[in-house]
Design an enzyme around this catalytic site. Structure first.
Site, PDB file in Angstrom:
ATOM      1  N   HIS A   4      -3.205   7.336   7.010  1.00  0.00           N
ATOM      2  CA  HIS A   4      -2.171   8.252   6.490  1.00  0.00           C
ATOM      3  C   HIS A   4      -2.798   9.564   6.002  1.00  0.00           C
ATOM      4  O   HIS A   4      -2.216  10.638   6.179  1.00  0.00           O
ATOM      5  CB  HIS A   4      -1.421   7.614   5.314  1.00  0.00           C
ATOM      6  CG  HIS A   4      -0.244   6.772   5.700  1.00  0.00           C
ATOM      7  ND1 HIS A   4       0.838   7.271   6.381  1.00  0.00           N
ATOM      8  CD2 HIS A   4       0.033   5.458   5.472  1.00  0.00           C
ATOM      9  CE1 HIS A   4       1.736   6.294   6.563  1.00  0.00           C
ATOM     10  NE2 HIS A   4       1.267   5.185   6.021  1.00  0.00           N
ATOM     11  N   GLN A  25       2.763  10.099   1.762  1.00  0.00           N
ATOM     12  CA  GLN A  25       4.066   9.429   1.900  1.00  0.00           C
ATOM     13  C   GLN A  25       5.026   9.822   0.778  1.00  0.00           C
ATOM     14  O   GLN A  25       6.236   9.628   0.911  1.00  0.00           O
ATOM     15  CB  GLN A  25       3.892   7.905   1.930  1.00  0.00           C
ATOM     16  CG  GLN A  25       3.169   7.393   3.170  1.00  0.00           C
ATOM     17  CD  GLN A  25       3.035   5.898   3.175  1.00  0.00           C
ATOM     18  OE1 GLN A  25       2.114   5.361   2.552  1.00  0.00           O
ATOM     19  NE2 GLN A  25       3.933   5.205   3.820  1.00  0.00           N
ATOM     20  N   HIS A  47      -5.028   1.300   7.262  1.00  0.00           N
ATOM     21  CA  HIS A  47      -3.688   1.897   7.473  1.00  0.00           C
ATOM     22  C   HIS A  47      -3.477   3.071   6.503  1.00  0.00           C
ATOM     23  O   HIS A  47      -2.989   4.130   6.896  1.00  0.00           O
ATOM     24  CB  HIS A  47      -2.641   0.787   7.248  1.00  0.00           C
ATOM     25  CG  HIS A  47      -1.209   1.210   7.311  1.00  0.00           C
ATOM     26  ND1 HIS A  47      -0.324   0.743   8.262  1.00  0.00           N
ATOM     27  CD2 HIS A  47      -0.475   2.041   6.520  1.00  0.00           C
ATOM     28  CE1 HIS A  47       0.867   1.274   8.063  1.00  0.00           C
ATOM     29  NE2 HIS A  47       0.812   2.067   6.991  1.00  0.00           N
ATOM     30  N   GLU A  48      -3.895   2.871   5.233  1.00  0.00           N
ATOM     31  CA  GLU A  48      -3.676   3.933   4.227  1.00  0.00           C
ATOM     32  C   GLU A  48      -4.591   5.133   4.480  1.00  0.00           C
ATOM     33  O   GLU A  48      -4.160   6.287   4.324  1.00  0.00           O
ATOM     34  CB  GLU A  48      -3.885   3.384   2.818  1.00  0.00           C
ATOM     35  CG  GLU A  48      -2.982   2.218   2.421  1.00  0.00           C
ATOM     36  CD  GLU A  48      -1.507   2.446   2.695  1.00  0.00           C
ATOM     37  OE1 GLU A  48      -1.065   3.616   2.669  1.00  0.00           O
ATOM     38  OE2 GLU A  48      -0.798   1.457   2.968  1.00  0.00           O
ATOM     39  N   GLY A  93       0.842  -1.193   0.000  1.00  0.00           N
ATOM     40  CA  GLY A  93       0.000   0.000   0.000  1.00  0.00           C
ATOM     41  C   GLY A  93       0.872   1.236   0.000  1.00  0.00           C
ATOM     42  O   GLY A  93       2.081   1.165   0.274  1.00  0.00           O
ATOM     43  N   CYS A 140       5.312  -0.134   7.757  1.00  0.00           N
ATOM     44  CA  CYS A 140       5.023   1.119   7.064  1.00  0.00           C
ATOM     45  C   CYS A 140       6.268   1.519   6.276  1.00  0.00           C
ATOM     46  O   CYS A 140       7.379   1.507   6.827  1.00  0.00           O
ATOM     47  CB  CYS A 140       4.671   2.216   8.074  1.00  0.00           C
ATOM     48  SG  CYS A 140       4.258   3.797   7.308  1.00  0.00           S
ATOM     49  N   LEU A 141       6.066   1.882   5.021  1.00  0.00           N
ATOM     50  CA  LEU A 141       7.217   2.259   4.192  1.00  0.00           C
ATOM     51  C   LEU A 141       7.841   3.563   4.680  1.00  0.00           C
ATOM     52  O   LEU A 141       8.991   3.844   4.343  1.00  0.00           O
ATOM     53  CB  LEU A 141       6.794   2.364   2.725  1.00  0.00           C
ATOM     54  CG  LEU A 141       6.324   1.043   2.098  1.00  0.00           C
ATOM     55  CD1 LEU A 141       5.809   1.280   0.677  1.00  0.00           C
ATOM     56  CD2 LEU A 141       7.436  -0.005   2.102  1.00  0.00           C
TER      57      LEU A 141
HETATM   58  O1  K1U Z   1       1.440   2.474   3.875  1.00  0.00           O
HETATM   59  C1  K1U Z   1       2.528   1.928   3.903  1.00  0.00           C
HETATM   60  O2  K1U Z   1       3.444   2.425   4.527  1.00  0.00           O
HETATM   61  C2  K1U Z   1       2.756   0.622   3.185  1.00  0.00           C
HETATM   62  C3  K1U Z   1       2.662  -0.585   4.095  1.00  0.00           C
HETATM   63  C4  K1U Z   1       1.230  -1.065   4.101  1.00  0.00           C
HETATM   64  C5  K1U Z   1       0.830  -2.021   5.187  1.00  0.00           C
HETATM   65  C6  K1U Z   1       1.575  -3.126   5.522  1.00  0.00           C
HETATM   66  C7  K1U Z   1       1.149  -4.000   6.507  1.00  0.00           C
HETATM   67  C8  K1U Z   1      -0.035  -3.762   7.137  1.00  0.00           C
HETATM   68  C9  K1U Z   1      -0.760  -2.656   6.823  1.00  0.00           C
HETATM   69  C10 K1U Z   1      -0.354  -1.791   5.834  1.00  0.00           C
HETATM   70  C11 K1U Z   1       3.603  -1.644   3.558  1.00  0.00           C
HETATM   71  O3  K1U Z   1       3.452  -2.106   2.478  1.00  0.00           O
HETATM   72  S1  K1U Z   1       4.915  -2.140   4.590  1.00  0.00           S
HETATM   73  C12 K1U Z   1       5.701  -3.441   3.637  1.00  0.00           C
HETATM   74  C13 K1U Z   1       4.956  -4.723   3.669  1.00  0.00           C
HETATM   75  O4  K1U Z   1       4.096  -4.926   4.504  1.00  0.00           O
HETATM   76  C14 K1U Z   1       5.249  -5.777   2.668  1.00  0.00           C
HETATM   77  C15 K1U Z   1       6.296  -5.656   1.793  1.00  0.00           C
HETATM   78  C16 K1U Z   1       6.551  -6.665   0.857  1.00  0.00           C
HETATM   79  C17 K1U Z   1       5.758  -7.769   0.808  1.00  0.00           C
HETATM   80  C18 K1U Z   1       4.716  -7.902   1.685  1.00  0.00           C
HETATM   81  C19 K1U Z   1       4.457  -6.902   2.605  1.00  0.00           C
HETATM   82 ZN    ZN Z   2       2.261   3.399   6.212  1.00  0.00          ZN
END
Ligand code: K1U
Ligand code: ZN
Length: 172
Positions: free
Chosen positions: A140, A51, A136-137, A46, A94-95
């Site tokens: 944000h 972001q 989560h998004e 996401g 979270c990225l």
């Molecule tokens: O919004 C963001 O920062 C992105 C975030 C979204 C998210 C992850 C987990 C739970 C809720 C929301 C991410 O994508 S973090 C990276 C991640 O979870 C992932 C990366 C590669 C493969 C699978 C998952």
């Molecule tokens: Zn996030």
């Protein structure tokens, strides 16, 4: 399409309430394309416009499993219209807070109203990881990070680690 820079916490832009998108135009479609590319490259499931430093109400997601067909989705002005009483706990990341994962509890299912990239009103139901991710998004877009659900002490520890990471990245 091009890759955008992902902001790292703490950054004042990640704490702002984002503005609704008044009209879905070519710039919105281009931003959604950049965000989907940036999310895939990160990699992530996401990404929300703040972001990448754009304070508009746009999110993208793709929570499809590796062995499934990709299901990229862009949601403009998303609003939760219904949330289940049943809850689900997921180890969220979270990225904008790299390499930090914490268990967060949220409604297990939600319905979300939004505009698609053609500017058409849609309402979709999400469950499983999709439900966690869309909440989560949307957080944000309201200046809320998953660490805001944690204790002050945990949040401060993670914020300290991120300040150190930003200093290291600035030096290299
Ligand atoms: O919004 C963001 O920062 C992105 C975030 C979204 C998210 C992850 C987990 C739970 C809720 C929301 C991410 O994508 S973090 C990276 C991640 O979870 C992932 C990366 C590669 C493969 C699978 C998952
Ligand atoms: Zn996030």
């Amino acid at each position: 399409m091009s890759l955008r820079n992902i902001l790292i916490h703490p950054d004042p832009r990640l704490k702002k309430i984002c503005d609704p998108i008044a009209a879905v135009d070519a710039a919105t479609v281009a931003l959604a394309g950049d965000m989907l590319e940036t999310m895939a490259a990160a990699p992530g499931i996401g990404l929300a416009a703040p972001q990448v430093g754009v304070l508009q109400r746009l999110i993208v997601m793709d929570c499809s499993a590796k062995d499934e067909k990709p299901q990229p989705l862009a949601l403009i002005n998303p609003e939760v219209t219904w949330a289940s009483a049943e809850l689900n706990t997921y180890d969220e990341g979270c990225l904008s807070i790299p390499d930090q994962y914490e268990e967060i509890t949220r409604p297990a299912e939600v319905k979300v109203r939004y505009l698609d990239l053609d500017g058409r009103a849609q309402e979709s139901a999400f469950d499983g990881l999709w439900a966690t991710c869309v909440q989560h998004e949307i957080d944000h877009l309201n200046g809320k990070l998953f660490i805001d659900y944690l204790s002050k002490i945990k949040r401060s520890m993670i914020t300290g680690k991120m300040k150190k990471l930003k200093k290291e990245r600035a030096r290299s």
